[in-house]
Write a protein that holds these residues in place. Sequence first.
Motif, PDB file in Angstrom:
ATOM      1  N   ASP A 107       0.665  -1.086  -0.402  1.00  0.00           N
ATOM      2  CA  ASP A 107      -0.268  -0.187  -0.119  1.00  0.00           C
ATOM      3  C   ASP A 107       0.716   1.486  -0.184  1.00  0.00           C
ATOM      4  O   ASP A 107       1.527   1.601   1.089  1.00  0.00           O
ATOM      5  N   ALA A 108       0.242   2.088  -0.442  1.00  0.00           N
ATOM      6  CA  ALA A 108       0.592   3.831  -0.824  1.00  0.00           C
ATOM      7  C   ALA A 108       0.133   4.777   0.759  1.00  0.00           C
ATOM      8  O   ALA A 108      -0.139   5.200   0.251  1.00  0.00           O
ATOM      9  N   ALA A 118      11.245 -10.666   2.223  1.00  0.00           N
ATOM     10  CA  ALA A 118      11.189 -10.661   1.103  1.00  0.00           C
ATOM     11  C   ALA A 118      10.875  -8.891   1.153  1.00  0.00           C
ATOM     12  O   ALA A 118      10.876  -8.773   2.306  1.00  0.00           O
ATOM     13  N   ASP A 119      10.805  -7.596   0.647  1.00  0.00           N
ATOM     14  CA  ASP A 119      11.547  -6.593   0.684  1.00  0.00           C
ATOM     15  C   ASP A 119      10.870  -6.127  -0.338  1.00  0.00           C
ATOM     16  O   ASP A 119      11.223  -6.239  -1.748  1.00  0.00           O
ATOM     17  N   ALA A 120      10.966  -4.349  -0.728  1.00  0.00           N
ATOM     18  CA  ALA A 120      10.281  -3.839  -2.031  1.00  0.00           C
ATOM     19  C   ALA A 120      11.706  -2.097  -1.490  1.00  0.00           C
ATOM     20  O   ALA A 120      11.485  -2.323  -0.762  1.00  0.00           O
ATOM     21  N   ARG A 121      12.347  -2.603  -3.260  1.00  0.00           N
ATOM     22  CA  ARG A 121      13.007  -1.004  -3.085  1.00  0.00           C
ATOM     23  C   ARG A 121      11.699   0.199  -3.634  1.00  0.00           C
ATOM     24  O   ARG A 121      11.799  -0.462  -5.436  1.00  0.00           O
ATOM     25  N   ILE A 122      12.231   1.368  -4.024  1.00  0.00           N
ATOM     26  CA  ILE A 122      11.095   2.174  -4.297  1.00  0.00           C
ATOM     27  C   ILE A 122      11.386   3.169  -4.570  1.00  0.00           C
ATOM     28  O   ILE A 122      12.544   3.676  -3.861  1.00  0.00           O
ATOM     29  N   ALA A 123      12.008   4.035  -6.019  1.00  0.00           N
ATOM     30  CA  ALA A 123      12.547   5.219  -5.873  1.00  0.00           C
ATOM     31  C   ALA A 123      11.411   6.275  -6.263  1.00  0.00           C
ATOM     32  O   ALA A 123      10.660   6.135  -7.641  1.00  0.00           O
ATOM     33  N   TRP A 136       0.465  -1.220  -5.123  1.00  0.00           N
ATOM     34  CA  TRP A 136       0.776  -2.382  -6.156  1.00  0.00           C
ATOM     35  C   TRP A 136       0.797  -3.735  -5.372  1.00  0.00           C
ATOM     36  O   TRP A 136       0.504  -3.880  -4.276  1.00  0.00           O
ATOM     37  N   ASN A 137       0.354  -4.331  -6.834  1.00  0.00           N
ATOM     38  CA  ASN A 137       0.109  -5.972  -5.986  1.00  0.00           C
ATOM     39  C   ASN A 137       1.385  -5.981  -7.053  1.00  0.00           C
ATOM     40  O   ASN A 137       2.015  -6.442  -7.515  1.00  0.00           O
ATOM     41  N   PRO A 150       1.283   8.099  -5.003  1.00  0.00           N
ATOM     42  CA  PRO A 150       2.366   6.283  -5.722  1.00  0.00           C
ATOM     43  C   PRO A 150       2.658   7.194  -7.652  1.00  0.00           C
ATOM     44  O   PRO A 150       3.429   6.057  -7.797  1.00  0.00           O
ATOM     45  N   LEU A 151       2.256   7.877  -8.285  1.00  0.00           N
ATOM     46  CA  LEU A 151       2.369   8.702  -9.345  1.00  0.00           C
ATOM     47  C   LEU A 151       3.922   9.001  -9.161  1.00  0.00           C
ATOM     48  O   LEU A 151       4.076   8.617 -10.235  1.00  0.00           O
ATOM     49  N   SER A 152       4.449   9.627  -8.272  1.00  0.00           N
ATOM     50  CA  SER A 152       6.029  10.153  -7.808  1.00  0.00           C
ATOM     51  C   SER A 152       6.690   8.949  -8.089  1.00  0.00           C
ATOM     52  O   SER A 152       8.217   9.073  -7.660  1.00  0.00           O
ATOM     53  N   VAL A 153       6.666   7.850  -8.105  1.00  0.00           N
ATOM     54  CA  VAL A 153       7.410   6.765  -8.338  1.00  0.00           C
ATOM     55  C   VAL A 153       8.023   6.565  -9.281  1.00  0.00           C
ATOM     56  O   VAL A 153       7.355   6.234 -10.455  1.00  0.00           O
TER      57      VAL A 153
END
Length: 113
Positions: free
Chosen positions: A17-18, A87-92, A68-69, A23-26
């Motif tokens: 979840d954002a 697990a993890d996520a990397r977000i720019a 994101w799914n 989230p459009l700035s990712v």
Amino acid sequence: MTIFVFQRGETISLALDAVTGDPLSVTAISAAMKAVAPGRTSVSAAAPVAAAFNIIPRTASGDVPPGWNLTVGAAQSALLPAGHYLADARIAVGGGVIITESISITLRESVTA
């Protein structure tokens, strides 16, 4: 820490979840999982990625926030050994990088495989 449990051979599906910001700035996002060695509680930086997640943006809908799914398909899941993973996520975003907190995944052997 919540442990997400899946069976080998089923789709691994998670939601990211954002919770703040747009989230459009990712500009880029990736997510992966690595196996946790027996007797350990973390993963080595040198450990290979066991599976990369497919990531699909999700718009807000009712009580579900935008985000994101994340999925690992059933065929790829079937190739992973039963065991524990992180697990993890990397977000720019905004010229910086955010790495989410790790989540714990247990992959169990399926009886009906």
